[in-house]
Each structure stands twice: as structure tokens, then as C-alpha cells.
Design an enzyme around this catalytic site. Structure first.
Site, PDB file in Angstrom:
ATOM      1  N   TYR A 170      -4.573   0.333  10.576  1.00  0.00           N
ATOM      2  CA  TYR A 170      -3.556   1.065  11.325  1.00  0.00           C
ATOM      3  C   TYR A 170      -3.989   2.493  11.626  1.00  0.00           C
ATOM      4  CZ  TYR A 170       0.305  -2.247  11.515  1.00  0.00           C
ATOM      5  OH  TYR A 170       1.106  -3.321  11.835  1.00  0.00           O
ATOM      6  N   GLY A 224      -0.753   8.367  -0.900  1.00  0.00           N
ATOM      7  CA  GLY A 224      -1.086   8.658  -2.289  1.00  0.00           C
ATOM      8  C   GLY A 224      -2.306   7.943  -2.814  1.00  0.00           C
ATOM      9  N   GLU A 225      -2.608   6.767  -2.262  1.00  0.00           N
ATOM     10  CA  GLU A 225      -3.765   6.002  -2.742  1.00  0.00           C
ATOM     11  C   GLU A 225      -5.036   6.340  -1.967  1.00  0.00           C
ATOM     12  OE1 GLU A 225      -1.461   1.972  -4.328  1.00  0.00           O
ATOM     13  OE2 GLU A 225      -2.219   2.030  -2.272  1.00  0.00           O
ATOM     14  N   ASP A 270      11.545  21.212   2.926  1.00  0.00           N
ATOM     15  CA  ASP A 270      12.168  22.282   2.153  1.00  0.00           C
ATOM     16  C   ASP A 270      12.790  23.290   3.126  1.00  0.00           C
ATOM     17  OD1 ASP A 270      12.948  24.243   0.427  1.00  0.00           O
ATOM     18  OD2 ASP A 270      10.923  24.802  -0.227  1.00  0.00           O
ATOM     19  N   HIS A 325       6.966  -0.487   7.386  1.00  0.00           N
ATOM     20  CA  HIS A 325       6.329   0.830   7.363  1.00  0.00           C
ATOM     21  C   HIS A 325       7.407   1.854   6.989  1.00  0.00           C
ATOM     22  CE1 HIS A 325       2.682  -0.436   9.736  1.00  0.00           C
ATOM     23  NE2 HIS A 325       3.539  -1.359  10.142  1.00  0.00           N
ATOM     24  N   GLY A 377      -5.098   8.772   1.203  1.00  0.00           N
ATOM     25  CA  GLY A 377      -5.116  10.144   1.699  1.00  0.00           C
ATOM     26  C   GLY A 377      -5.102  10.230   3.209  1.00  0.00           C
ATOM     27  N   TYR A 433       0.810  -1.216   0.000  1.00  0.00           N
ATOM     28  CA  TYR A 433       0.000   0.000   0.000  1.00  0.00           C
ATOM     29  C   TYR A 433       0.846   1.269   0.000  1.00  0.00           C
ATOM     30  CZ  TYR A 433      -3.015  -3.674   1.898  1.00  0.00           C
ATOM     31  OH  TYR A 433      -3.680  -4.851   2.107  1.00  0.00           O
ATOM     32  N   GLY A 442      -7.296   2.100   7.164  1.00  0.00           N
ATOM     33  CA  GLY A 442      -7.548   0.668   7.324  1.00  0.00           C
ATOM     34  C   GLY A 442      -7.389   0.257   8.770  1.00  0.00           C
ATOM     35  N   HIS A 502       8.422  -4.562  10.695  1.00  0.00           N
ATOM     36  CA  HIS A 502       7.484  -5.021  11.713  1.00  0.00           C
ATOM     37  C   HIS A 502       7.391  -6.548  11.667  1.00  0.00           C
ATOM     38  CE1 HIS A 502       3.336  -4.362  13.832  1.00  0.00           C
ATOM     39  NE2 HIS A 502       4.123  -5.225  14.459  1.00  0.00           N
ATOM     40  N   ASP A 510      -0.189   4.438   1.329  1.00  0.00           N
ATOM     41  CA  ASP A 510      -1.338   4.901   2.108  1.00  0.00           C
ATOM     42  C   ASP A 510      -1.691   6.366   1.890  1.00  0.00           C
ATOM     43  OD1 ASP A 510      -1.940   2.486   3.248  1.00  0.00           O
ATOM     44  OD2 ASP A 510      -0.833   2.835   5.093  1.00  0.00           O
TER      45      ASP A 510
END
Length: 666
Positions: free
Chosen positions: A401, A312-313, A468, A461, A315, A308, A399, A621, A310
Site C-alpha cells: 500500500y 509502530g512496526e 494536541d 484501514h 515506520g 499490521y 508493503g 475495504h 504499519d
């Protein structure tokens, strides 16, 4: 009640008019509504249009840096990703002028819409093959809860011209734990673009776990006695906060910055300045989460694709969850809402999405006990100062987590970006109830038996942040300070020592680094145009933080090619406003061509440029029984601190503990 009144006044400030507005403020509810109206008025959208992402189109950095409070507001613009009969498009909307400036087709797959997520959930359970698979297991669709998951991209035919999710299911829980009873060996492949099940995979039924594994206090007490009641050690703050929030601007002690929430990265900090004497000096122009990559290490058919991205797919801003006073944050914290756009482009407000608080961490900021100053007649206590820090926190539940995201600012100039992972392990149903069972070795080949009939798979993870730095100005130097062996004179009694070797990479490809405790190295971002108090180049240093590497094939393994930025923990690029996310602008089914490792192949020179630093913190993990049914919070750190920036320790001027407090403690 005092907390809620304070929060209410700050909420009003967040919605304050232009006098307090900053060019990098998040989009307001009124602006989301105006964006919708502009697009409708220009016939770009209709009632069927959905919006995977609406986010602020930031003004040019030079314009932001030259803007001062009270100046004419810069044009407010938004980047709008939207659906159309021809496919996904991106529009640039000028909110100030009320015009759509451009509309272009999207080359890639935007984030998953919540509507698509719910379509996949319902669609899987309505499919005859899924119904048949459930029936084999003695279940009806009403007894199943399905969880659509992004399917990655493995560069095969099924990923072409599709928008895939894979949908495993669980027994509807009898208690709080939705993940305690996985229905193993059965899942649907669903195309959320075409709104249909492409196929159902059924590898045979496994007798699943029977325990509900609830984690509420009532459920836990039914399992075993709770601990004896304790006198609670609590945090408190008399007299209210020492920080001041005006709109999106926060000032506290020697720090000031702006903050907002975006749908993809979640919390964004901008214009982070520090006070040096009576002058404000810039440290970081902007910092935010760039991507979260969670690949699982189980090669079986139902698990290998679980890789995953998390942020970018899905949000991190979309899945912000309300913070709970007394658990997530001290009860005296200031709680603030966050506003993003829903699938229809309308404003969606998440209450208590951000908390801000000060805390004494119970440690000294510094201390010294002078033994030589002691006399029998007049013993002297240690001289020291109490340490207090400011915390800005959010929590995203993606999900199973939960991820806490903290910016912790200290009175000695240190900054800690902290990531706390908690929630529930992803589990699979197995035949084994203990390691003595004949099936145990096979069942635990890629994970740990954490409860009877439940294996939690090994996984990683990775949290990449885009930082910046603008130390005093945008054009900075980036360099390393390496701990290397000294050349010791043979006549010296010492045979081994170390010294610091300063190195400045000339190009982007040279400025990527793996970290090792056997090769200690610190990273320095400094201002070459300014001479420090004693002649050094003033700067800020990034410590190692928490990093993890795996034995991955970044050329041939599709998930690793899509997330090849994890091959190195530190990268540096020349500032580019379009390069915001290490995994690319479009993470869903991406192919790895628009990513940080590809950008640096341009190998731009870094010297004297506006340098952006990218840092990946993470951990492997290996699950354990103690992770179940909920995982204790695992904190990981990116540690930033001043290096020859101040004339002395900034914490020197902290006030001493008031005598009344000292006497009360004695």
C-alpha cells in the site's frame, strides 16, 4: 529547473544555524552523527550496534511555549533505541552537552530494523524446507521473492522470548507487479532476533495466476489501447509561491506552523497558529499520525495473523518515498528532503519526501448571486471569491500500500487532515478463474475474486491521529454539541425540530465517543479563559470525518486488544509527553497494556486541563475488480474548523479575481 532551484534554497534553509532553529525542529544529519559519536565516546555502543529508532526528545512543552526566536537555544536531546548483547536498550543523549544522560533496558519490542527485514527475506529462501516447498511448485529460490511481514502477537508460547515475522513469497515478476503471482500455501516463520527460521508451513501447492498484471504505461498499452490523447487540465502558479519557508517554519496567508519528519509517524506539524486581524493565535500545539492498523479478515493459516500496525512496526517516516512532480504534486510545488537515521545511526536523506504547494481548487470560497439587485439595464454578476488552499504532503509505501498524508489549510480557517490510500491489494492465489468455478464459493468466503486465480481478502484501514489542541492556550475545554429533539409546544404547527445540547465530559473515560449518523454530534475544543467577540467561548470544532467500526471482541481477540483504541473514534486525555502513540510506545508484539484505552482508565479530570484529542479515521475495504492491478486513491478526512473563534468569515478579505483574468476567461 525553477522548481529545483527553489527547492535547493529551501533545503539550505532547513539546515540553517541557530538563528532559525526551533526547539521542535527535526534532528539534522550533523546531529545524528554527533549522537553516534557521543554514544561511542562513552562506550555505550560499538561497531555491531544497530538503532531501531532515533528521535527528538522534545523539550518540556512549557519551555517550548515560552521560547521565542532569538532566545538561547534549548538543549537538544534525542531518545535512542539500540541493540546490545543484553537486549534492546534506550539511551537519552544530550546533544548540546555531549553527554549520555541515561541508559535503560527496553520493556518491549522496538520497530523492525531494515537489516532484520533483509535477514528474514534471505533466511527464508535459504531454509531447506522452504527450498523443498518451492521445488514442489516447480520453482527455485532464485525464482521467488519473499516479503517478511510482522506476525502480530497472539499471546501463545511461540511469541514469548521471540521477535517473529512470517514470510510468504511471490514469483519473481516479469514486469512491474511484484504481487501478481503469490506462491500460496507456503510461508516461513522467522525469528529476526535469533536470525533463524523456526518452521516452514506448507499447506499444499495451488496452481497460481499466470498473468503478470503490470501497471506501467507500456505494459498497460500491451494489454489494451490507451485512451485518446487529451488536452491536459493543469495547475500552475505564476510568479512563485506565496508561502515562505525558513528552516522548518512555514508562513502562508493566515497560517503559520513548524514541520519535521520522524521515523515512526512521518510528518509532524507543530505550533499551528492562525492570524486573527493583526494577532497570531494558537490553534494546535502538535499533530501527527499516531498509528495505522490494518487487520485482515481471512481466518486461514496463512492470513489470520495479518494484523499490521504499519506505523509502530515499520515506520511511516522510514518508508517515505520520493514524490513525483506532475503526479504526486503539481510541477510547481516545492520539494523538500527528509532526514532520518538508518540502522547504523547514520543520517539517511530521502529526496523529495515532502511537497508544499498552493492550489486553486476551482471552487468558490464563497459566493452570492443577488436576484433582487438585477435590472435589465445593469445585470450584476455573482459576488464571490476563489478558494485557494495550502497543501503539505508526504507519501509512505508500506508493503503493497501507498499512503498519502496531507495537511490542507484553507483561507476560511478550515483544516483538513487527509489520508489517501492507494497502491496494490494484498492478494492470495486460488484455483478459481471465475465465479462459475466449483471452488469459487470457498475461495471467496473472505474476499473478492479480482482477477483469474487471485482473491483480495477483506480488511480494514484505521488511521489514528494525536491532535494536541492549544486554542489560545494549553488549558482548554472539551465538549460535544449534540443534535437532539426539541420539545415542541403542542400548539405549534411544527411537530418535530432539533436543538443543540452542549455537554462537557468531566473525565477521560467520559470523553470517548462512537459516531453515528443517527446521533449527529460535533466536538468542540475551546478556550475557557477568553471571551469571544460576541461573548461565546472561542474554539475549534472537529467534524465526524470518515470512521469505521467492526464487530470486534476487544477483550478476547489479541489484535483488537492491542488496538482497542478503534472501539471509539474520539478519545481525550490529559497531556502526557510520554503518551505519543495510541498503540503504545512499542507496537511490535505488544500485548495491549500500554495503549490509549488503558491510559484513560486512570480517569483523570479534564476540566481546565491541557487536553489531547485522538481521532481515528478509517474504512472497511471490500475489494473489487476495479482495485486491480492498482487501486484508485481512496481519501479519508479529519475535518477541523473554527467555531466562534473569528469575528466573521475569515475568507471575507480574500481579494477578488483580477479583471485581466476575468476578461481572459470571457
Amino acid at each position: 529547473m525553477k522548481r529545483y532551484l527553489a527547492s535547493a534554497s529551501l533545503v539550505l534553509a532547513l539546515g540553517a544555524p541557530a538563528a532559525f532553529a526551533h526547539p521542535l525542529d527535526g534532528l539534522t544529519a550533523e546531529e545524528y552523527q554527533k549522537i553516534n559519536k557521543i554514544l561511542r565516546d562513552e562506550k555505550v555502543v560499538d561497531d555491531n550496534t544497530l538503532y531501531p529508532l532515533i528521535e527528538l526528545k522534545e523539550p518540556a512543552k512549557a519551555d517550548v511555549l515560552s521560547w521565542k526566536d532569538g532566545d538561547k537555544p534549548l538543549d537538544r536531546e534525542a531518545k535512542v533505541q539500540l541493540t546490545s548483547p543484553q537486549g534492546f536498550k534506550e539511551a537519552v543523549v544530550n546533544i548540546t552537552t555531549g553527554k549520555v544522560e541515561s541508559t535503560t533496558p527496553i520493556k518491549g519490542q522496538p520497530m523492525v530494523l531494515f537489516t532484520e527485514f533483509m535477514d528474514a527475506l534471505a533466511g527464508a529462501l535459504q531454509n531447506p524446507d522452504m527450498v523443498a516447498g518451492l521445488k514442489k511448485r516447480g520453482l527455485t529460490p532464485e525464482q521467488a521473492f519473499c516479503l517478511p511481514l510482522t506476525a502480530g502477537n497472539f499471546f501463545t508460547e511461540e511469541y514469548k522470548n521471540s521477535r517473529l515475522m512470517k514470510v510468504p513469497c511471490y514469483r519473481v515478476p516479469d514486469g512491474s507487479n511484484y504481487y501478481a503471482k503469490p506462491i500460496e500455501g507456503l510461508f516461513a516463520v522467522y525469528d529476526i532476533g535469533k536470525k533463524k527460521v523456526l518452521k516452514v508451513i506448507d499447506n499444499g501447492a495451488i496452481e497460481g495466476p499466470k498473468d503478470n498484471w503490470g501497471y506501467t504505461e507500456k505494459e498497460v498499452e500491451a494489454r489494451e489501447p490507451l485512451r485518446p490523447k487529451m488536452n491536459m487540465a493543469t495547475l500552475s502558479q505564476e510568479g512563485g509561491p506565496n508561502y515562505k519557508i525558513t528552516g522548518s517554519h512555514l508562513e502562508w496567508d493566515l497560517w503559520r506552523f513548524n514541520f519535521r519528519v520522524d521515523k515512526r509517524p512521518g510528518l509532524v506539524l507543530s505550533n499551528l497558529d492562525v492570524k486573527d486581524g493583526d494577532k497570531w493565535r494558537s490553534v494546535i500545539y502538535q499533530s501527527h499520525l499516531s498509528e495505522v492498523f490494518v487487520p485482515y479478515m481471512d481466518p486461514t493459516e496463512g492470513w489470520y495473523w495479518r494484523t499490521y500496525m504499519d506505523s509502530g512496526e515499520y515506520g511511516f517516516g522510514l518508508f517515505l518515498s520520493p514524490l513525483r512532480a506532475g503526479v504526486d504534486c503539481p510541477s510547481y510545488a516545492t520539494f523538500l528532503p527528509a532526514t532520518i537515521a538508518d540502522d547504523k545511526g547514520n543520517p539517511l536523506t530521502i529526496p523529495d519526501a515532502i511537497c508544499v504547494f498552493e492550489r486553486s481548487i476551482g471552487d468558490p470560497a464563497w459566493r452570492h448571486f443577488e436576484v433582487f439587485a438585477q435590472t435589465p439595464e445593469k445585470p450584476l454578476p455573482a459576488e464571490g471569491r476563489p478558494a485557494t488552499e495550502l497543501v503539505v504532503r508526504t507519501a509512505s509505501e508500506v508493503g503493497n500500500y501507498d499512503y498519502l498524508m496531507d495537511y490542507r489549510l484553507q483561507q476560511d480557517g478550515q483544516i483538513r487532515i487527509m489520508i489517501g490510500a492507494t497502491g496494490l491489494d494484498a492478494v492470495k492465489g486460488v484455483a478459481s478463474t471465475s465465479m462459475n468455478d466449483p471452488t469459487a464459493a470457498a475461495d471467496t468466503a473472505h474476499g473478492t475474486l479480482i482477477a483469474p486465480n487471485l482473491v483480495a481478502a477483506n480488511h480494514d484501514h484505521y488511521f489514528n491521529f494525536r491532535i494536541d489542541f492549544d486554542v489560545d492556550q494549553p488549558a482548554n475545554h472539551f465538549g460535544t454539541m449534540d443534535i437532539v429533539p426539541s420539545k415542541v409546544d403542542p400548539k405549534n404547527p411544527r411537530r418535530s425540530m432539533w436543538e443543540v445540547q452542549h455537554t462537557m465530559p468531566k473525565t477521560e473515560m467520559e470523553a470517548r465517543y462512537q459516531l453515528s449518523a443517527m446521533k449527529p454530534r460535533y466536538f468542540m475544543i475551546s478556550d475557557p479563559s477568553r471571551e469571544g467577540y460576541l461573548g461565546q467561548e472561542p474554539g475549534w470544532m472537529v467534524h465526524h470525518g470518515d470512521v469505521a467500526y467492526g464487530p470486534f471482541d476487544f477483550a478476547k481477540d489479541p489484535p483488537m486488544k492491542r488496538n482497542a483504541y478503534i472501539e471509539y473514534s474520539v478519545w481525550n486525555t490529559v497531556y502526557n509527553a510520554d503518551q505519543q502513540y495510541a498503540g503504545g510506545k512499542f507496537a511490535m508484539q505488544s500485548d495491549g497494556s500500554d495503549t490509549l484505552p488503558e491510559w484513560v482508565k486512570a480517569n483523570k479530570p479534564l476540566m481546565g486541563k491541557d487536553v489531547v484529542t485522538w481521532f481515528t479515521a478509517g474504512f472497511h475495504h471490500i475489494p473489487r475488480m476495479e482495485d486491480w492491478p492498482v487501486m484508485s486513491t481512496e481519501w479519508k478526512t479529519i475535518h477541523i474548523e473554527p467555531h466562534n473563534f473569528f469575528a466573521h468569515n475569515p475568507a471575507l478579505t480574500i481579494r477578488n479575481v483580477p479583471p485581466a483574468i476575468q476578461n481572459a476567461q470571457q
